[in-house]
Design an enzyme around this catalytic site. Sequence first.
Site, short mmCIF file in Angstrom:
data_model
loop_
_atom_site.label_atom_id
_atom_site.label_comp_id
_atom_site.label_asym_id
_atom_site.label_seq_id
_atom_site.Cartn_x
_atom_site.Cartn_y
_atom_site.Cartn_z
N GLU A 59 0.85 -1.19 0.00
CA GLU A 59 0.00 0.00 0.00
C GLU A 59 0.88 1.24 0.00
OE1 GLU A 59 -3.64 2.26 2.34
OE2 GLU A 59 -3.25 0.14 2.77
N ASP A 111 10.20 8.05 0.02
CA ASP A 111 9.58 8.08 -1.30
C ASP A 111 9.32 6.67 -1.81
OD1 ASP A 111 8.92 8.51 -4.00
OD2 ASP A 111 10.12 10.34 -4.05
N ASP A 133 -2.69 12.06 -2.64
CA ASP A 133 -2.73 13.51 -2.81
C ASP A 133 -3.09 13.79 -4.27
OD1 ASP A 133 -2.22 16.25 -3.06
OD2 ASP A 133 -0.65 16.17 -1.53
N LYS A 137 -4.63 21.41 -8.50
CA LYS A 137 -4.35 22.50 -9.43
C LYS A 137 -3.61 21.96 -10.65
CE LYS A 137 -4.17 26.03 -5.82
NZ LYS A 137 -3.35 27.08 -5.15
N ARG A 208 -10.15 7.84 6.60
CA ARG A 208 -10.53 9.18 7.05
C ARG A 208 -10.63 10.14 5.87
NH1 ARG A 208 -5.10 11.19 10.32
NH2 ARG A 208 -3.67 11.25 8.53
N GLU A 210 -11.67 9.28 2.84
CA GLU A 210 -12.96 8.99 2.23
C GLU A 210 -14.08 9.65 3.03
OE1 GLU A 210 -14.98 4.97 0.59
OE2 GLU A 210 -14.67 5.05 2.75
#
Length: 228
Positions: A59, A111, A133, A137, A208, A210
């Site tokens: 995950e 990362d 994330d 924009k 959380r 969702e």
Amino acid sequence: MTDRYEGSFYGRRKGKPLSPSRTKLVEDAMPRLALDLGSPVPADLTGLFDADVEDVCLEVGFGGGEHLLHRARENPTTGFIGVEPFVGSMAKVVTTVVAEDIKNIRLYDDDAINLLDWLPEASIDLAYQLYPDPWPKKRHWKRRFINQQNLDRYARVLKPGHQFRFASDIDTYVDWTLRHCRDHAAFEWTAQCASDWKTPWDNWPGTRYEAKAIREGRIGRYLTFLRV
């Protein structure tokens, strides 16, 4: 034109400072729980875990850890590798893993690209990326984790015939992911009807992120791709 982005695909790493007790708990536990990418790559990932596991799931960006912990509890013979660079989220999961003595979780706090490049080829049985994330924009879309190069990475580590699962409540990111996976030869979208991508997977615990999306009137989409 390439999608390649030289930089992190996540935002801030730190929020509120951890308490001294939690800081010590994390410092004490992480040497045992964290994957060491400086060590030789194991031929069989099942040996990374303290539990006897038969397969391994990944995950990327586990956030609050609700899904990672739920899946690990309900599948004790599956090993779970969780990736999360945000310090507070990592501390929360470490605290629960220690308190419940969960033996089928290993963690990585940097990362995800580094981990994906370290993992052996065709070593992962299932990969999740849930509510990442979205970088909403348009000028930040290059920072979205889903791109040609990172799908190459997922394709390399996933076993053929196994799944990559993605969830988001941001329509532009759902469309973005569908387009990138459609254009990638290693992935095939499995949806047969609209309910297939509007319905979470079995035994879905929610997250959380969702819950926040639902409160704000957005609807999650749940995409399943087959590694062909």
